[in-house]
Design an enzyme around this catalytic site. Sequence first.
Site, mmCIF file in Angstrom:
data_model
loop_
_atom_site.group_PDB
_atom_site.id
_atom_site.type_symbol
_atom_site.label_atom_id
_atom_site.label_comp_id
_atom_site.label_asym_id
_atom_site.label_seq_id
_atom_site.Cartn_x
_atom_site.Cartn_y
_atom_site.Cartn_z
ATOM 1 N N ASP A 192 -22.939 172.954 92.298
ATOM 2 C CA ASP A 192 -21.520 172.664 92.473
ATOM 3 C C ASP A 192 -21.242 171.166 92.448
ATOM 4 O O ASP A 192 -20.234 170.719 91.896
ATOM 5 C CB ASP A 192 -21.024 173.252 93.800
ATOM 6 C CG ASP A 192 -20.928 174.772 93.754
ATOM 7 O OD1 ASP A 192 -20.935 175.334 92.645
ATOM 8 O OD2 ASP A 192 -20.869 175.387 94.824
ATOM 9 N N GLY A 193 -22.140 170.368 93.038
ATOM 10 C CA GLY A 193 -21.942 168.925 93.043
ATOM 11 C C GLY A 193 -21.934 168.335 91.651
ATOM 12 O O GLY A 193 -21.139 167.435 91.340
ATOM 13 N N ASN B 88 -12.819 169.120 95.493
ATOM 14 C CA ASN B 88 -13.143 169.991 96.622
ATOM 15 C C ASN B 88 -12.501 169.481 97.910
ATOM 16 O O ASN B 88 -11.634 170.130 98.478
ATOM 17 C CB ASN B 88 -14.656 170.088 96.815
ATOM 18 C CG ASN B 88 -15.196 171.464 96.514
ATOM 19 O OD1 ASN B 88 -14.521 172.288 95.912
ATOM 20 N ND2 ASN B 88 -16.419 171.727 96.936
ATOM 21 N N ASP B 89 -12.947 168.316 98.373
ATOM 22 C CA ASP B 89 -12.426 167.823 99.641
ATOM 23 C C ASP B 89 -12.697 166.342 99.845
ATOM 24 O O ASP B 89 -13.558 165.746 99.194
ATOM 25 C CB ASP B 89 -13.016 168.617 100.822
ATOM 26 C CG ASP B 89 -14.532 168.714 100.789
ATOM 27 O OD1 ASP B 89 -15.186 167.751 100.339
ATOM 28 O OD2 ASP B 89 -15.078 169.749 101.203
ATOM 29 N N ASP C 181 -15.004 165.746 115.397
ATOM 30 C CA ASP C 181 -16.212 165.212 114.764
ATOM 31 C C ASP C 181 -15.978 164.907 113.282
ATOM 32 O O ASP C 181 -16.561 163.964 112.741
ATOM 33 C CB ASP C 181 -17.371 166.198 114.904
ATOM 34 C CG ASP C 181 -18.073 166.075 116.242
ATOM 35 O OD1 ASP C 181 -17.683 165.194 117.034
ATOM 36 O OD2 ASP C 181 -18.996 166.864 116.505
#
Length: 300
Positions: free
Chosen positions: A70-71, A139-140, A169
């Site tokens: 995916d990366g 993605n994010d 966090d």
Amino acid sequence: MHDGKRIGLVLHPTRACGGAAAQVAAWTTSHGVELVAAAADVERLHLQGVTPVDLTELAAVDGLIALGGDGTLLGAMRLVAAAPVPVLGVNFGRLGFLTEVEARELDSALTAMAEGRSTLEVRSCLVVRGPGWEAVAFNDVVLARVPGQGQVEGVLSVSGRRYGRYRCDSLIVATPMGSTAYSYAAGGPVLSPSVQGVLVTPSAPMTGISRTVMVGPAEPLQLEITGGRPAMEVDGVYSGECTPGDVLEVTTRPDAGLLVRIDDSRAADRSRVKLSLLDLPLLPDELVELVPGELRPPHP
């Protein structure tokens, strides 16, 4: 992509994708298509039939094939986000939620594209801007606590109005396509990639907003850092640290990505199974070991 004259390869930096690259090179040669890849990858894998180019030229092709996980696919999409071209993801990773085909299906996928048995799906991306910089994420974008630097503290504003504050966090801003990544791990919902919107999910919140917030694609977000010195990751790639007083602007860019979908692909079925596997105490490779050898799918 099947009628393109120049196709690019984007390769995982460490996984053994040389054999698959040779498969693609054989296919492009037989179809009169030039195959290009980053010069460093061509040299590293001693690729034959592949023209070495720089990243600027690699981003100017008619289509991309991403060999990795995916990366790798996300990196390929970011590479051509300014002028989107079709991107086919081939999974050589562990899960591969976003990739369309497994490594063993590469030949059939290439044939399907040559015969016009494929379609394109449009994806939006996030554009995040800070003091003197801009980044794109499919993605994010994650603000993560750095040990010893305090928790992530910030204030969220939506369309110019203060919405609420966070102390957690990590703070995750995700697209619908990225909903199955860090946001899901932090308790966020799974969204269809066809949904329009942006998710904001805190991980391990102490005070402030403790649930996922979803806003519309046309609503700009603003995150003001009020405490801690969080690290920022864009699609999982470390992109520096933020300090109190920094303000991040996040907007959505529609039609920023084009994913190749093969007709009659089993990618959606596999993704649903992989998503379920995350709740099991076994890894996918461990589950395969429980299947009798004669029933296991062949490996390349």
